[in-house]
Design an enzyme around this catalytic site. Structure first.
Site: not given
Ligand code: SAH
Length: 205
Positions: A52
């Protein structure tokens, strides 16, 4: 410059600003993107996901009003950057990721950085086992069409949940839910863009 950009955009919590300054974002991006690590933009990471934008990380963290006594759940570990920020301001952090590759990489990084109060779990944050328990703060960093009731039920009284809610493709609104003895309070914050929250553990590595 990094702090100044965040201040200009309205982040005022000193502890949050200090933490943003202390956590080395360049360790959470692809090597090719190191030069852009302190620009205020999201960047691509493995598995087609993103780390992000720093402003959004700082804003969501500020909205959580973290204390050292808090047990925090993050859904969407991604690079592990948000988890590293949370780890410095909260008591315990459980972060859940559906891609094994991302979970493993984040776990290694967080260990190297000494974030010993973070547990990285491979799993589906939309369908967590009962054994994970309840939390003082929940932060969802992937877009949800709606916030599942079983997630809201994991919030302790006095607890706060922040999640981007809206269509998977397009703009979502950051929603803040607060659990009080009287029920749930809901507040709309700002518009954001996150990659979608998808069900199940990813089949690709
Ligand atoms: N917080 C992260 C950015 C998140 S991007 C950072 O600091 O880098 C969103 C992430 O959520 C992705 O890696 C994706 O694979 C994950 N994601 C999506 N759906 C999910 C779910 N149901 N359970 C766990 N992770 C999930």
């Amino acid at each position: 410059m990094f702090q100044l950009t965040l201040r200009r955009r309205g982040i005022s919590d000193q502890a949050v600003l200090r933490t943003m300054e202390e956590v080395p974002r360049e360790l959470f991006v692809d090597e090719a993107d190191r030069g852009d690590a302190y620009r205020d933009s999201a960047l691509p990471i493995a598995c087609g996901q993103t780390i992000s934008q720093p402003f959004v990380v700082a804003y969501m963290t500020e909205q959580l009003q973290l204390q050292k006594s808090h047990r925090v759940l993050e859904i969407g570990t991604g690079s592990g950057y948000q988890a590293a920020v949370l780890s410095r301001l909260a008591g315990q952090v459980l972060t859940v990721e559906r891609y094994r590759k991302l979970a493993d990489t984040a776990r290694t990084r967080l260990e190297k950085l000494g974030c010993h109060n973070v547990e990285v779990m491979l799993g589906d944050g939309l369908d967590l086992p009962d054994t994970v328990g309840s939390f003082d703060r929940i932060i969802v960093t992937a877009a949800m069409e709606q916030i599942p009731d079983n997630l809201i039920e994991r919030l302790n009284v006095g607890g706060v949940l922040i999640a981007p809610v809206g269509p998977h493709q397009g703009v979502q609104t950051l929603i803040r839910l607060t659990r009080t003895v009287a029920g749930i309070e809901r507040k709309e914050l700002v518009d954001v863009r996150f990659v979608p929250a998808l069900p199940g553990i990813a089949r690709e590595l």
